[in-house]
Write a protein that holds these residues in place. Structure first.
Motif, short mmCIF file in Angstrom:
data_model
loop_
_atom_site.label_atom_id
_atom_site.label_comp_id
_atom_site.label_asym_id
_atom_site.label_seq_id
_atom_site.Cartn_x
_atom_site.Cartn_y
_atom_site.Cartn_z
N ASN A 1 32.95 -29.16 -45.76
CA ASN A 1 31.94 -30.01 -45.40
C ASN A 1 30.66 -29.95 -46.62
O ASN A 1 30.34 -30.95 -46.96
CB ASN A 1 31.07 -29.47 -44.17
CG ASN A 1 31.75 -30.13 -42.90
OD1 ASN A 1 31.49 -31.02 -42.49
ND2 ASN A 1 32.52 -29.22 -42.36
N ARG B 1 25.93 -36.68 -39.62
CA ARG B 1 27.06 -37.09 -39.93
C ARG B 1 27.33 -38.81 -39.95
O ARG B 1 27.70 -39.20 -41.16
CB ARG B 1 28.16 -36.53 -39.12
CG ARG B 1 29.67 -36.95 -39.25
CD ARG B 1 30.56 -36.81 -38.31
NE ARG B 1 31.88 -37.07 -38.52
CZ ARG B 1 32.84 -37.42 -37.59
NH1 ARG B 1 32.59 -37.18 -36.04
NH2 ARG B 1 34.20 -38.03 -37.64
N SER C 1 21.63 -30.51 -44.88
CA SER C 1 23.09 -29.94 -44.41
C SER C 1 23.28 -28.70 -45.00
O SER C 1 24.09 -27.54 -44.27
CB SER C 1 23.89 -31.04 -45.35
OG SER C 1 23.83 -32.22 -44.63
N MET D 1 34.90 -34.65 -42.19
CA MET D 1 33.22 -34.37 -42.21
C MET D 1 32.98 -34.12 -40.69
O MET D 1 33.22 -34.79 -39.63
CB MET D 1 32.43 -35.45 -42.93
CG MET D 1 30.91 -34.80 -42.88
SD MET D 1 29.92 -36.16 -43.64
CE MET D 1 28.81 -35.03 -44.46
N ASP D 2 32.37 -33.01 -40.44
CA ASP D 2 31.76 -32.58 -39.11
C ASP D 2 30.30 -32.68 -39.08
O ASP D 2 29.60 -32.80 -40.15
CB ASP D 2 32.02 -31.21 -38.95
CG ASP D 2 33.48 -30.87 -38.87
OD1 ASP D 2 34.13 -31.23 -38.03
OD2 ASP D 2 34.16 -30.17 -39.81
N GLU D 3 29.83 -33.02 -37.89
CA GLU D 3 28.40 -32.81 -37.69
C GLU D 3 27.75 -31.39 -37.82
O GLU D 3 28.43 -30.36 -37.16
CB GLU D 3 28.08 -33.41 -36.18
CG GLU D 3 26.62 -33.18 -36.00
CD GLU D 3 25.79 -33.90 -36.97
OE1 GLU D 3 24.88 -33.45 -37.52
OE2 GLU D 3 25.70 -35.25 -36.89
N THR D 4 26.83 -31.14 -38.73
CA THR D 4 26.22 -29.90 -38.88
C THR D 4 24.90 -29.68 -38.48
O THR D 4 24.60 -28.45 -38.37
CB THR D 4 26.30 -29.62 -40.47
OG1 THR D 4 25.22 -30.60 -40.73
CG2 THR D 4 27.52 -29.85 -41.18
#
Length: 521
Positions: free
Chosen positions: A82, A147, A194, A257-260
């Motif tokens: 990420n 994201r 992020s 890509m992941d939600e962070t």
């Protein structure tokens, strides 16, 4: 960056109609506490915001903080995947802003434009868009997650870059450049948040160095590639190439890509927990509360970056210094092509190579800055019984602030004396190393010192991009009057006055000032 850790709550005084919005968060340095934002009177009309700390008693917090779903507990591979995507995203906006720099003369000729200010504006107008856009994008990310803001920003950048390529007039080119800036601001506004989502304070410097490399190397890679593109196939293909890069990045990033952002991740975690009560109340970590109302809640979030910038002197002075340094950085981009073609006889393609000095200096300093920042922070943290403080980032900033004026004077006077072309490039390398060595600790300090990392880093972009927009507009005129040496001496003097005493003052008085100001953590 501190994460939400409990439900939002609104308390209303029936006698005064005052409203208190509780926005819980949980940070490494203040585990078990939450922030209370008290809006006195009408939350839309009034600007007085008071912060206070109170003990957190929700037992669910320990369960969430120890959960593998929490972004800071993800496996290292997932974290760095990420982080790499974020770094690629943050490289694109400055690439978009600078790749056309070697083609400014060709653009002026194509549109029959002779006014140097208008020609320079076609380059720097994107920075004006970056002044305003992050103030909206960053708070939205703290309401709905990061994201998809990255992805939408990238796809709009693709569309507006094609608009720039086929713009029929100089006015339409400037207009599409502005829209491209509005669209492309998300990575610059969200990248610091992020990093804070994924890494605790003591592990943050290396990740931040990778993130910052994107914004610093993009403007260096762009002109080098742009010089040869403009010389061989024309300036329009600069924008077509940017659009193609955006397309490739979308294909690679959207699936992986992941939600962070922890509150959004926790909302999904609660929904997936199988507990009906948790699932029912999952959105309580984001709000808005029913009593406060959606629009008032939106106002509180969107006004946060402005409040941070205008109500915290530490935030203001650090951002003022970085604005000056970054304004000079973009001034170099606007004037390098003319200097090296006229003074040293470079053609359009090879003039792009002059930007490599900034890139080499930035890379060297990123390695030095990350390692030094981690070691110095760990040293002072150990001396303070394992408790870290934002001021432990300042020693690296003090070192970097010395390199900035040295690099400016070296570059300016060697170019003024028309010494061999390698000498001014060495000067820009020294300046680039100073810029990077300053940028890293300032960003880390702001993230460590304030609860909302995305909001404070977006507030930081306001000054930087405002001066980044204005400096190129008067740069050529300043150098014509004062010469390259005299103009850089003036800029170096400003860097000394703002950049050297204030970091020292923050080292000694920063903690005291933060303790008196409720906006600082």
């Amino acid at each position: 960056m501190s994460d939400f850790s409990d439900s939002n709550a609104v308390e209303k005084d029936p006698m005064t109609s005052d409203t208190t919005l509780v926005l819980p968060h949980l940070g490494e340095a203040e585990k078990g506490f939450q922030v209370r934002i008290e809006v006195v009177g009408d939350p839309i009309q009034d600007t007085e915001v008071q912060f206070s700390a109170e003990k957190e008693i929700d037992p669910e917090d320990d369960e969430w903080l120890g959960s593998p779903a929490h972004p800071r507990n993800w496996p290292a591979t997932k974290k760095w995947t990420n982080m790499a995507i974020v770094s690629f995203y943050t490289c694109l906006p400055p690439l978009t802003s600078s790749m056309m720099a070697p083609g400014l003369q060709q653009i002026g000729q194509h549109f029959h434009e002779t006014n140097p200010t208008i020609i320079a504006m076609s380059l720097s107008i994107i920075l004006l868009a970056w002044v305003f856009s992050p103030l909206i994008i960053a708070p939205l990310s703290e309401m709905y997650g990061r994201r998809w803001l990255y992805h939408i920003s990238n796809l709009l950048t693709l569309a507006f870059s094609l608009g720039c390529a086929f713009a029929p007039t100089m006015g339409s080119l400037i207009g599409f450049r502005f829209l491209s800036g509005i669209a492309s601001a998300a990575p610059l506004a969200l990248g610091g948040g992020s990093v804070a989502d994924l890494f605790a304070e003591q592990d943050r410097a290396s990740a931040m160095a990778i993130y910052i490399l994107g914004p610093l190397l993009g403007p260096v890679i762009g002109p080098v590639a742009g010089g040869f593109v403009v010389q061989t196939i024309g300036y329009k293909y600069v924008f077509i190439i940017i659009a193609a890069i955006s397309g490739v990045l979308a294909v690679l990033s959207i699936p992986f890509m992941d939600e962070t952002y922890a509150p959004v991740v926790r909302m999904k975690y609660d929904i997936a927990s199988g507990d009906p009560e948790k699932a029912r109340n999952a959105r309580r970590h984001l709000g808005p509360d029913v009593e406060l109302g959606r629009w008032k809640f939106l106002w509180v979030n969107l006004s946060r970056p402005v409040i941070l910038l205008t109500h915290s002197f530490i935030c203001f002075i650090l951002n003022l210094y970085m604005a000056l340094v970054c304004g000079i950085y973009f001034l170099m981009f606007a004037t390098f092509s003319e200097l090296f073609t006229h003074t040293y006889g470079f053609d359009i393609g090879t003039s792009g190579l002059a930007y490599l000095g900034l890139g080499i200096g930035s890379i060297i300093a990123s390695v030095f800055g990350a390692r030094s920042s981690d070691k110095i922070y760990a040293y002072y943290r150990a001396k303070n019984n394992g408790v870290g403080k934002p001021e432990m980032r300042i020693p690296v900033l003090i070192i970097g602030s010395l390199f900035v004026p040295v690099g400016l004077l070296w570059y300016g006077w060697s170019a003024d004396a028309k010494i061999h072309w390698i000498m001014p490039i060495i000067g820009t390398a020294i300046y680039g190393s100073g810029l990077m060595t300053c940028f890293l600790p300032v960003t880390l300090y702001l993230i460590d010192a304030f609860t909302y990392a995305a909001s404070v880093t977006s507030a930081a972009t306001v000054f930087r991009n405002m001066l980044g927009f204005t400096f190129p507009l008067f740069g050529s005129q300043m150098y014509k009057v004062l010469g390259v040496g005299g103009g850089n001496s003036l800029l170096a003097a400003l860097a000394v006055v703002i950049g050297i005493p204030f970091p020292v003052w923050i080292w000694y008085k920063g903690e005291e000032l933060r303790s008196r100001n409720p906006l600082n953590r």
